[in-house]
Design a protein around this motif. Sequence first.
Motif, PDB file in Angstrom:
ATOM      1  N   LYS A  41       6.123   3.711   9.073  1.00 46.30           N
ATOM      2  CA  LYS A  41       6.005   3.945   7.632  1.00 46.30           C
ATOM      3  C   LYS A  41       4.709   4.689   7.319  1.00 46.30           C
ATOM      4  O   LYS A  41       4.695   5.649   6.535  1.00 46.30           O
ATOM      5  CB  LYS A  41       6.059   2.622   6.864  1.00 46.30           C
ATOM      6  N   LEU A  42       3.628   4.258   7.919  1.00 45.51           N
ATOM      7  CA  LEU A  42       2.347   4.935   7.725  1.00 45.51           C
ATOM      8  C   LEU A  42       2.383   6.340   8.321  1.00 45.51           C
ATOM      9  O   LEU A  42       1.861   7.291   7.732  1.00 45.51           O
ATOM     10  CB  LEU A  42       1.224   4.107   8.355  1.00 45.51           C
ATOM     11  N   GLU A  98      -2.565   3.701  -7.520  1.00 49.62           N
ATOM     12  CA  GLU A  98      -2.025   4.446  -6.397  1.00 49.62           C
ATOM     13  C   GLU A  98      -1.973   5.946  -6.698  1.00 49.62           C
ATOM     14  O   GLU A  98      -1.850   6.351  -7.851  1.00 49.62           O
ATOM     15  CB  GLU A  98      -0.606   3.964  -6.060  1.00 49.62           C
ATOM     16  N   PHE A 117       0.995   5.442  -2.991  1.00 52.49           N
ATOM     17  CA  PHE A 117       0.226   4.883  -1.880  1.00 52.49           C
ATOM     18  C   PHE A 117      -1.223   4.648  -2.291  1.00 52.49           C
ATOM     19  O   PHE A 117      -1.785   5.375  -3.123  1.00 52.49           O
ATOM     20  CB  PHE A 117       0.278   5.809  -0.655  1.00 52.49           C
ATOM     21  N   CYS A 140       0.814  -1.227   0.000  1.00 52.44           N
ATOM     22  CA  CYS A 140       0.000   0.000   0.000  1.00 52.44           C
ATOM     23  C   CYS A 140       0.839   1.265   0.000  1.00 52.44           C
ATOM     24  O   CYS A 140       0.352   2.333  -0.382  1.00 52.44           O
ATOM     25  CB  CYS A 140      -0.924   0.016   1.221  1.00 52.44           C
ATOM     26  N   ILE A 141       2.091   1.182   0.441  1.00 52.93           N
ATOM     27  CA  ILE A 141       2.995   2.333   0.458  1.00 52.93           C
ATOM     28  C   ILE A 141       4.312   1.905  -0.174  1.00 52.93           C
ATOM     29  O   ILE A 141       5.054   1.098   0.391  1.00 52.93           O
ATOM     30  CB  ILE A 141       3.246   2.850   1.887  1.00 52.93           C
ATOM     31  N   ARG A 142       4.604   2.444  -1.350  1.00 48.43           N
ATOM     32  CA  ARG A 142       5.805   2.044  -2.081  1.00 48.43           C
ATOM     33  C   ARG A 142       6.715   3.245  -2.289  1.00 48.43           C
ATOM     34  O   ARG A 142       6.377   4.191  -2.992  1.00 48.43           O
ATOM     35  CB  ARG A 142       5.423   1.436  -3.436  1.00 48.43           C
ATOM     36  N   TYR A 143       7.873   3.168  -1.667  1.00 51.47           N
ATOM     37  CA  TYR A 143       8.882   4.233  -1.756  1.00 51.47           C
ATOM     38  C   TYR A 143       9.995   3.777  -2.686  1.00 51.47           C
ATOM     39  O   TYR A 143      10.456   2.642  -2.622  1.00 51.47           O
ATOM     40  CB  TYR A 143       9.450   4.523  -0.363  1.00 51.47           C
ATOM     41  N   LEU A 171       4.195   8.781   5.993  1.00 52.14           N
ATOM     42  CA  LEU A 171       3.343   9.129   4.862  1.00 52.14           C
ATOM     43  C   LEU A 171       2.311  10.172   5.276  1.00 52.14           C
ATOM     44  O   LEU A 171       2.094  11.170   4.567  1.00 52.14           O
ATOM     45  CB  LEU A 171       2.632   7.882   4.317  1.00 52.14           C
ATOM     46  N   LEU A 229       6.822   8.243  -4.107  1.00 56.25           N
ATOM     47  CA  LEU A 229       6.107   7.582  -3.019  1.00 56.25           C
ATOM     48  C   LEU A 229       4.681   7.356  -3.501  1.00 56.25           C
ATOM     49  O   LEU A 229       3.904   8.292  -3.652  1.00 56.25           O
ATOM     50  CB  LEU A 229       6.124   8.442  -1.756  1.00 56.25           C
TER      51      LEU A 229
END
Length: 282
Positions: free
Chosen positions: A146-147, A33, A86, A11-14, A150, A84
């Motif tokens: 991480k969340l 995303e 998400f 769900c969160i890609r950096y 963001l 980033l």
Amino acid sequence: MNLAYESIDECIRYERRIYNPNKCNVNFHLHEEFEIYFLISGDVNYFVEKNMYPIKFGDVMITNNQEIHKPSFKNDNVYERITLQFAPHIVRKFNSPSLDLLSCFLNKPKGQQNKITLQPSQINEFLRLFNQIENLKPHAGYKILKLNYLIELLVLINIIFKDVNRSDNLSSMPELLTSLLDYIDMNLEKDLSLESLSTKFYVDRFYMGRVFKKYIGSNIHEYILFKRISKAKQILSEGYSVTDTCELCGFNDYSNFLKMFKRTVGISPGKYKGNLGNMDID
């Protein structure tokens, strides 16, 4: 377990990457995303829908899941950027009565107001948060942090977005290209072959292709494909059948539509339509 944390890395890609523009071809992007893009180095314009933004170090580009976008290299200088991406649903539960974290992505015209120019202190704050994400180590609090980073970024972006000048500073494009993009956008269901476009605009198709490649960095066929898939996603969300969507988007071959949709979106149009109740289609 809280659903927000079950698949945090999906769900969160950096990503932080360095490119040699002579050896890479960055094509159009259209994904589910939302994306935060931060330029570190390189001479780049950033294309969103029909607009071309000149960008420099510290500029942030924001795009939602309905906006086609890509960088366009002006020369062969080394290019480095941070992205980033998400899933929008992961942050909605953290909205407050005074702040919708997705407001800056959604409360604007499509393909407009995508660029945010940061002040030096804001650049430092963004880099601090990016570094925090990049240097995260797997431990008990990994997913929470991480969340959290963001959400911090989204709060900052929304605060800055409300204060920036709403007039977009865009790179100029030839009149032929501007007219071509407008025509394609309004006639996706029609014949948009190079032959028909060259007849429509009274210009040699090879010249037209060279102009498109020079300023946007990709070919006309790919742009039309992504625009048609973008329209297909929107039409499916309005309740149309897959068959009707295929026709309304200008795909003359049903099997080709299925193949291109899956290649671009990642799932078949039938599955996409069936998942709409669980997805953020804005």
